[in-house]
Design a protein around this motif. Sequence first.
Motif, mmCIF file in Angstrom:
data_model
loop_
_atom_site.group_PDB
_atom_site.id
_atom_site.type_symbol
_atom_site.label_atom_id
_atom_site.label_comp_id
_atom_site.label_asym_id
_atom_site.label_seq_id
_atom_site.Cartn_x
_atom_site.Cartn_y
_atom_site.Cartn_z
ATOM 1 N N ASP A 125 21.222 -14.203 -29.981
ATOM 2 C CA ASP A 125 21.107 -15.617 -30.320
ATOM 3 C C ASP A 125 22.508 -16.056 -30.726
ATOM 4 O OD1 ASP A 125 20.274 -18.149 -31.102
ATOM 5 O OD2 ASP A 125 19.454 -17.464 -33.014
ATOM 6 N N ASP A 126 23.174 -16.841 -29.888
ATOM 7 C CA ASP A 126 24.580 -17.176 -30.062
ATOM 8 C C ASP A 126 24.807 -18.668 -30.248
ATOM 9 O OD1 ASP A 126 25.143 -14.501 -29.493
ATOM 10 O OD2 ASP A 126 25.861 -14.901 -27.459
ATOM 11 N N ASP A 127 25.934 -18.978 -30.880
ATOM 12 C CA ASP A 127 26.504 -20.326 -30.891
ATOM 13 C C ASP A 127 27.913 -20.202 -30.339
ATOM 14 O OD1 ASP A 127 24.232 -21.374 -32.125
ATOM 15 O OD2 ASP A 127 25.121 -21.375 -34.121
ATOM 16 N N TYR A 128 28.336 -21.235 -29.622
ATOM 17 C CA TYR A 128 29.655 -21.265 -29.017
ATOM 18 C C TYR A 128 30.347 -22.574 -29.377
ATOM 19 C CZ TYR A 128 27.000 -18.004 -26.116
ATOM 20 O OH TYR A 128 26.177 -16.996 -25.689
ATOM 21 N N VAL A 129 31.669 -22.515 -29.508
ATOM 22 C CA VAL A 129 32.480 -23.709 -29.748
ATOM 23 C C VAL A 129 33.748 -23.608 -28.910
ATOM 24 C CG1 VAL A 129 31.613 -24.072 -32.097
ATOM 25 C CG2 VAL A 129 33.683 -22.712 -31.744
ATOM 26 N N ILE A 130 34.340 -24.763 -28.675
ATOM 27 C CA ILE A 130 35.643 -24.765 -28.026
ATOM 28 C C ILE A 130 36.700 -24.679 -29.110
ATOM 29 C CG2 ILE A 130 37.300 -26.115 -26.672
ATOM 30 C CD1 ILE A 130 34.985 -27.191 -25.037
#
Length: 160
Positions: A125-130
Amino acid sequence: MSNIEDRLTRLEALEEIKMLKHRYFRACDAKDPEAMRACFVAKGADIYYGPALGSFDDADGLVDIYSRIALQRVDDRYIILDMHHGMHPSISITGPDSATGAWTLRFRQVDLRARTERVTALDYDDDYVIENGEWKISRCHVKVLWSIERTLTDDVKVVQ
């Protein structure tokens, strides 16, 4: 319906996030802690890798424990051999520079010192950002679904 530019931007973001996660899996299997670390935000990643590895408030802690385990050698051979097969990505773009993702992992590990093989099924279960123009993992939580461990018998040969 959104315009073609918005749709293309969304598709590019989805592909870049998939490639990021694949780089992470490949770095783990290639025993490349620097490439592994580069997949995460520079500071403050929220990481939970279950009871076996624990929680980290920055990717440096994960990379440190990974390096201590995965890079052990005896007679110029690695003791721990890993295989990460990440699949079934479900990624949602949540903003212009943020996204969430769920992945299934089939993980296999051979421990030559203990003479064991472990096969594990996990969910990410991931979150990603630039960050600095690139997608990075900012949150990564793992849930172990099941695991099996068996002894490698004397007739099993492991070649590296």
